[in-house]
Design an enzyme around this catalytic site. Structure first.
Site, PDB file in Angstrom:
ATOM      1  CE1 TYR A 144      -3.695   2.538   0.713  1.00 52.10           C
ATOM      2  CE2 TYR A 144      -2.314   3.296   2.529  1.00 52.10           C
ATOM      3  CZ  TYR A 144      -3.405   3.473   1.699  1.00 52.10           C
ATOM      4  OH  TYR A 144      -4.212   4.574   1.845  1.00 52.10           O
ATOM      5  CG  ASP A 239       5.939   3.966   0.519  1.00 52.39           C
ATOM      6  OD1 ASP A 239       6.265   4.765   1.428  1.00 52.39           O
ATOM      7  OD2 ASP A 239       4.757   3.724   0.224  1.00 52.39           O
ATOM      8  CE  LYS A 267       1.403   5.337   8.106  1.00 54.03           C
ATOM      9  NZ  LYS A 267       1.406   4.496   6.933  1.00 54.03           N
TER      10      LYS A 267
END
Ligand SMILES: *Cc1c(COP(=O)(O)O)cnc(C)c1O
Length: 429
Positions: A144, A239, A267
């Site tokens: 994702y 990522d 994050k």
């Protein structure tokens, strides 16, 4: 456990917000029951509006590596807020956070701050396409990378949880250049390059997959991606929105000693405020406007509160000893869950890299989406509900990672393991 106030708020929320939430997995649909409304977080604990306390292993889905409301982070945000919440002009804080991130990840020579992980991956792919003058990209099944149109193909996390193959509203044309390969399978990547020679701009990968539950890369997988992309003139994008600072202080690129061309972050670098970033080789980043022609902008990008929270957070995990302790506690958790499950005769598979971990209810070793999707969701839901009623808040889906923070200390781990014992002791009742 009384959750009357949460029940009533969720009823009201469903009339105001689609599904009662602002992000799908929060709704608890994969585990049954209903979401808890949170009053506050403090250190390793979450408190719901009915006053119940939980040890939190979701940590806002990863960002809170220093726990909730760490005094050092709160102070940094307060100090920044009194100086104004946004300037729409450069501030020294952006340079401070850029330099701090580069200390952890020396492969990042230049960086652009954005507001979310979704923005980071979307922009990094635009940049890779601009730089290579090619259109196609490769992603991996079960990975994702946020909810941008071009990436909503066989994605993990909420998409997997809800069992949606992709999403309506994503035009076929926007994903026609998105190719999907199998995680941990270099052959599937080679096949795509053979089929589309000189058309593939980039490979984007979660170097340790976290959004189908934690799946470590097999030895040689990431190295292989580096070799193939170099040979084919494509860009390798790690990522590290989730893995950054979590699988190693320097991310997966440091842990596995591989240099991607571009890295996306999010994050942890926002310390609980909305931040994302993409960075990497200077030669490529120089294409970003206004240095170069690739357009990308943001009204609140480089926001002083977010930069301050990120800086304070990274300061707190700079000491390798602090980080190592956090990993040691993650390992203790693995061992405790393993032995309690074994005693109860419940087959599980555990995966962990650094401070990211998953307990799969499965007899098959999880190595990719195909092996993961067979995990027993009913058993997982039982685990989730029992742990919750024993005071431990886990991600409400089998296909997610769990996280630790530097304030999940010996005492908190012991308390968690007592809940684990209780959970498996009553498993068959
Ligand atoms: C969370 C996540 C994203 C998306 O970040 P948002 O801030 O939720 O937009 C992208 N990539 C990975 C690997 C993630 O874990």
């Amino acid at each position: 456990m009384n959750i009357d106030k949460s029940v009533s708020l969720f009823r009201e929320a469903q009339a105001l917000l689609p599904g009662g939430v602002d992000s799908p997995v929060r709704a608890f649909r994969a585990v049954g029951g209903q979401p808890l409304f949170i009053d506050c977080g403090e250190g390793p604990y979450l408190y719901d509006v009915d006053g119940n306390r939980y040890i939190d292993y979701v940590l806002s889905w990863g960002p809170l590596i220093t726990g909730h409301a760490h005094p050092h982070v709160v102070e940094a945000i307060q100090k920044a807020a009194v100086k104004g919440t946004s300037y729409g002009a450069p501030s020294p804080l952006e340079l401070d956070l850029a330099k701090r991130v580069m200390e952890f990840m020396p492969n990042i020579e230049m960086i652009r701050f954005v507001n979310s992980g979704t923005e980071a991956t979307m922009s990094a792919l635009r940049l890779a396409r601009a730089y290579t003058k090619r259109d196609k990209i490769i992603k991996f099944e079960g990975c994702y990378h946020g909810h941008a149109d071009l990436l909503l193909v066989q994605a993990g996390s909420g998409v997997a949880t809800l069992g949606l193959p992709d999403s309506p509203g994503v035009p076929a044309n926007t994903v026609k250049d998105t190719l999907v390969a199998e995680f941990n399978d270099l052959e599937s990547v080679e096949r795509l390059f053979k089929r589309y020679p000189e058309q593939i701009a980039a490979i984007i990968v979660e170097p340790v997959a976290g959004n189908m539950g934690v799946i470590p890369p097999r030895p040689g997988f990431l190295e292989g991606l580096r070799v193939i992309t170099k040979r084919e003139g494509a860009i390798l994008i790690f990522d590290e929105v989730m893995t950054g600072f979590r699988v190693h202080p320097g991310g997966a690129q440091t842990l596995y000693n591989i240099t991607p061309d571009l890295t996306t972050l999010g994050k942890v670098i926002g310390g609980g405020l909305p931040v994302g970033a993409y960075g990497g080789r200077k030669e490529i980043l120089q294409m970003v406007a206004p240095a170069g022609p690739m357009y990308q902008a943001g009204t609140l990008a480089g926001n002083p509160l977010a930069m301050s929270a990120g800086l304070a957070t990274l300061e707190l995990i700079r000491d390798q000893k602090v980080w190592d302790e956090m990993e040691r506690h993650a390992r203790q958790l693995d061992v405790g869950i393993e032995s309690a499950a074994k005693k109860a005769g419940v087959p599980i598979q555990q995966t962990r890299v650094g401070t990211m971990r998953t307990t799969f209810f499965s007899e098959t070793e999880p190595v990719d989406w195909n092996t993961v999707k067979g995990a027993d969701k009913v058993q997982f839901a039982k685990f989730f509900q029992k742990m919750l009623s024993n005071g431990v808040y886990l991600a409400p889906s089998q296909f997610e990672a769990g996280f630790l923070s530097i304030v999940h200390d010996e005492r908190v781990i012991a308390e968690t393991l007592a809940a684990v014992e209780q959970t498996f002791n009553t498993w068959w009742q």
